[in-house]
Design an enzyme around this catalytic site. Structure first.
Site: not given
Length: 406
Positions: A147, A232, A261
């Protein structure tokens, strides 16, 4: 006399959203109005323990005083210039973020998906200009069940049909291999490979932690193949796993890090591509950009986030509280939990499907005053703010035990 403003109920607000909001999410039926630390409150005043933390965007909790103060001070001075001009906050942010991560250069962006897209562009440019891959032939190897976001390029190399179906045609140049399989990765890498792009821990897949040695193997393989290791760390980074970065658990230093984030402190979206000078140095003016990337408000908040991480306090809290979380989940195995994976304050919990789906378990926990999120099937994710106390964590675990027993 002015009539009092009527506050709509949770039910009324949820119903009001239905005809006007695109249905790209299926949120739990709770309407949050206020929050502080690890607690949120709905419009009726009911309190909930937040065990999701905005998918790690709220690593430091809701409205952390240092971050709110940094935002307030910057709001009174300057919020946006665009990158057409310099601003007085960006240099410090870039310098301190590079130092924190052990890298040389920073490319500031806004969202996590933007960071991934930017990383892809940088890897391809590096492949053509430095490695010497023939034009338009660069490939990037990714892992199944990944993801990395939901832009059209990214969903094109997703194996999640919900994210992928109906959005083609897709960008070519990606090869998908099983996660945690070095042999498959070796077979997929060749002279056209620009990069291997993976999550050090797969979050959306259910907090899948690879075998010890996997990340070291990826690093060794990419060096031998003269391609980039792009990690990531948008969900796994910035303290979540008990280290500043998840790759640090194996002492690995990738060529490129993708961050997001928590970098915005739960206040504004902030992301960054951080890497070696010989990689990010391939970009030239006009080849990539963002109106809001590196804006002074984001840089001020991002700098405050880095300051919090520089103390090491949050990494330590995630490691110590993570031990409590693993112990508590271990006690639930065989009592409704069939298995779990955890690192730091992050866990994927597999519930016996006979008890309920992940969504059903999430709804039952919501009624007990605990907010979590399902992933796939009967798996739920636990990722509380790193500021959670052991008592609060044990309270959440007791609620999970009660829901499973019921």
């Amino acid at each position: 006399m002015t009539a009092p403003v009527r506050t709509r109920t949770s039910s009324e607000l949820i119903q009001a959203e239905e005809p006007v909001l695109a249905h790209n999410y299926h949120p739990l039926p709770v309407v949050v109005a206020r929050a502080e630390g690890v607690w949120v409150e709905d419009v009726e005043g009911r309190r909930y323990l937040d065990m999701l933390a905005g998918y790690s965007a709220l690593n430091f909790g809701h409205r952390h005083p240092a971050l709110i103060d940094a935002a307030h001070r910057q709001l009174d001075r300057l919020t946006l210039t665009s990158r057409a001009f310099h601003n007085d906050r960006l240099a410090e942010f870039a310098e301190r973020l590079a130092e924190l991560t052990g890298q040389d250069m920073v490319l500031p962006m806004n969202t996590g998906a933007e960071a991934v897209e930017s990383g892809i562009k940088v890897a391809r440019k590096w492949a053509y200009e430095v490695k010497g891959v023939p034009a338009d032939r660069a490939t990037i190897v990714v892992a199944a069940d990944n993801f990395h976001g939901r832009t059209t390029t990214i969903v094109g190399f997703s194996t999640d049909e919900t994210a992928r179906s109906g959005f083609g045609p897709f960008t070519p140049g990606f090869r998908i291999v099983p996660y945690n399989d070095l042999a498959a990765l070796q077979a997929a890498v060749d002279e056209t490979t620009a990069a291997v792009l993976i999550e050090p821990i797969q979050g959306e897949a259910g907090v899948v932690v690879p075998d010890d040695g996997y990340l070291t193997g990826v690093r060794d393989l990419t060096r031998r193949a003269d391609c980039l290791f792009v990690a990531d760390e948008i969900q796994s980074g910035l303290g979540r796993t008990g280290r500043t970065l998840a790759v640090e658990h194996e002492g690995v230093v990738p060529d490129v890090l993708l961050l997001g984030k928590a970098l915005g402190g739960g206040i504004v979206p902030v992301s960054a591509v951080v890497g070696r000078r010989e990689v990010l140095g391939v970009l030239r003016p006009g080849e990539h950009g963002s109106t809001f990337g590196g804006n002074p408000l984001a840089a001020a908040i991002g700098t405050a986030v880095v300051e919090l991480l520089e103390t090491g306090e949050f990494q330590r809290r995630a490691a110590e509280s993570g031990a409590v979380l693993r112990e508590g989940l271990g006690e639930l195995v065989g009592k409704g939990v069939v298995g779990f994976r955890a690192r730091g304050l992050w866990a994927g919990v597999d519930v016996d499907p006979a008890i309920g789906t992940g969504r059903e378990i999430s709804e039952r926990l919501m009624r007990e005053g605990v907010l979590v999120k399902d992933t796939h099937g009967s798996t739920i994710r636990l990722a509380p703010p790193l500021t959670i106390t052991e008592d609060e964590l044990r309270c959440a675990l007791r609620s999970l035990e009660k829901v499973l027993a019921a």
